[in-house]
Design a protein around this motif. Structure first.
Motif, short mmCIF file in Angstrom:
data_model
loop_
_atom_site.label_atom_id
_atom_site.label_comp_id
_atom_site.label_asym_id
_atom_site.label_seq_id
_atom_site.Cartn_x
_atom_site.Cartn_y
_atom_site.Cartn_z
N SER A 105 0.89 -1.11 0.07
CA SER A 105 -0.01 0.02 0.04
C SER A 105 0.91 1.23 -0.01
O SER A 105 2.03 1.26 0.57
N VAL A 106 0.31 2.38 -0.57
CA VAL A 106 1.07 3.64 -0.62
C VAL A 106 0.69 4.23 0.44
O VAL A 106 -0.47 4.67 0.74
N ASP A 107 1.85 4.88 0.98
CA ASP A 107 1.30 5.95 2.14
C ASP A 107 1.50 7.04 1.74
O ASP A 107 2.42 7.90 1.60
N TYR A 108 0.23 7.72 1.37
CA TYR A 108 0.36 8.97 0.70
C TYR A 108 0.42 10.16 1.86
O TYR A 108 1.08 11.14 1.53
N ALA A 109 0.22 9.87 2.90
CA ALA A 109 0.40 11.04 4.12
C ALA A 109 1.76 11.05 4.18
O ALA A 109 2.36 12.16 4.53
N ALA A 110 2.56 9.80 4.24
CA ALA A 110 3.99 9.97 4.43
C ALA A 110 4.60 10.80 3.34
O ALA A 110 5.65 11.59 3.54
N GLN A 111 4.30 10.48 2.15
CA GLN A 111 4.73 11.14 0.95
C GLN A 111 4.50 12.56 0.85
O GLN A 111 5.54 13.48 0.64
N ALA A 112 3.33 13.12 1.40
CA ALA A 112 2.99 14.47 1.59
C ALA A 112 4.00 14.97 2.61
O ALA A 112 4.53 16.19 2.40
N ALA A 113 4.17 14.37 3.63
CA ALA A 113 5.09 15.11 4.83
C ALA A 113 6.49 15.11 4.44
O ALA A 113 7.14 16.05 4.74
N ALA A 114 6.89 14.11 3.33
CA ALA A 114 8.27 14.14 3.01
C ALA A 114 8.42 15.25 1.95
O ALA A 114 9.32 16.14 1.98
N ALA A 115 7.13 15.50 1.01
CA ALA A 115 7.59 16.71 0.14
C ALA A 115 7.50 18.05 0.95
O ALA A 115 8.18 19.00 0.49
N VAL A 116 6.73 17.99 2.03
CA VAL A 116 6.81 19.53 2.69
C VAL A 116 8.12 19.70 3.49
O VAL A 116 8.81 20.86 3.61
N ALA A 117 8.73 18.68 3.93
CA ALA A 117 9.92 18.78 4.60
C ALA A 117 11.18 19.10 3.17
O ALA A 117 11.71 19.76 3.89
N ARG A 118 10.86 18.64 2.21
CA ARG A 118 12.03 19.13 1.08
C ARG A 118 11.56 20.62 0.99
O ARG A 118 12.59 21.22 0.60
N HIS A 119 10.31 21.00 0.80
CA HIS A 119 10.08 22.35 0.67
C HIS A 119 10.63 23.49 1.96
O HIS A 119 11.07 24.20 1.71
N ASP A 120 10.73 22.74 3.05
CA ASP A 120 10.94 23.64 4.29
C ASP A 120 12.46 23.84 3.99
O ASP A 120 12.93 24.89 4.73
N LYS A 121 13.34 22.76 3.41
CA LYS A 121 14.64 22.86 3.33
C LYS A 121 14.95 24.02 2.31
O LYS A 121 16.16 24.89 2.37
N LEU A 122 14.09 24.22 1.25
CA LEU A 122 14.50 25.17 0.30
C LEU A 122 14.04 26.54 0.60
O LEU A 122 14.55 27.47 0.12
N PHE A 123 13.06 26.78 1.59
CA PHE A 123 12.44 28.06 2.00
C PHE A 123 12.27 28.10 3.57
O PHE A 123 11.26 27.82 4.11
#
Length: 212
Positions: free
Chosen positions: A45-63
């Motif tokens: 199963s794909v953990d979409y919530a975990a993927q979204a959290a990881a994307a936000v973490a990458r965003h936070d490093k950029l900004f």
């Protein structure tokens, strides 16, 4: 009697020998040779919530300045919920208004979570300040090329959008905030206009053309 039976006995022995030789190189289907079919592997199963959290973490490093501003806004949503602009998920009771809403359903946008709304508004404010020259940069852009260069200098790309216009006329842009979204759209004006919004139900940040 014995002479007549000898050929028949010889034939029987020869037939038995041929069968034995043939059997040495032949695999006979049976309980001893059959293999149990392997059970199909379960699709993880794909953990979409975990993927979204990881994307936000990458965003936070950029900004990091926007990450600090929007800290504590709640967990990121795994996916947006389509809804009409203004009042998502509602439908007008007036028949004419209902028909209009149906004809323009393709313009519906995904509803933003509190965290996505905070990030989007923060990016919109950052871009607006740069576009008006109030952020202490090189000054306000006036053409498509100048606006594109300004946005790319701020760290934005155009995988889901672009900069549009003819020279200095009707210059506008559409982009997706890197890594996490949401969409940010704007135009040079006058007046300068920049806003954050969800993706359209048909996909992407650029407003689709269509309807009936």
């Amino acid at each position: 009697m014995t002479r007549r039976s000898a050929p028949a006995a010889a034939v029987s022995l020869l037939t038995a020998g041929l069968l034995a030789l043939t059997g040495c190189g032949t695999t006979v289907a049976g309980a001893g040779n059959a293999r149990e079919p392997s059970a199909p592997s379960a699709t993880p199963s794909v953990d979409y919530a975990a993927q979204a959290a990881a994307a936000v973490a990458r965003h936070d490093k950029l900004f990091p300045e926007i990450a600090a501003r929007c800290a504590g806004q709640g967990a990121p949503a795994a996916a947006g919920t389509p809804g009409a602009a203004g009042t998502p998920g509602t439908r007008p009771t007036d028949p004419e208004a209902g028909k209009y809403a149906e004809n323009h359903a393709y313009k519906q946008q995904a509803e933003l979570s509190p965290g996505a709304r905070c990030r989007g508004d923060a990016h919109a404010a950052r871009i607006r300040a740069a576009m008006t020259g109030s952020s202490g940069g090189k000054g306000a852009p006036h053409t498509v090329d100048e606006l594109r260069a300004l946005l790319m200098g701020l760290g934005y790309g155009f995988d889901s959008g672009g900069v549009y216009g003819s020279g200095a006329v009707n210059v506008s842009f559409v982009l997706s905030v890197p890594e996490s979204g949401p969409c940010v759209s704007g135009r040079l004006g006058p007046p300068v206009s920049v806003r954050a919004h969800g993706v359209y139900v048909e996909g992407g940040c650029l407003e689709p053309r269509g309807g009936h």
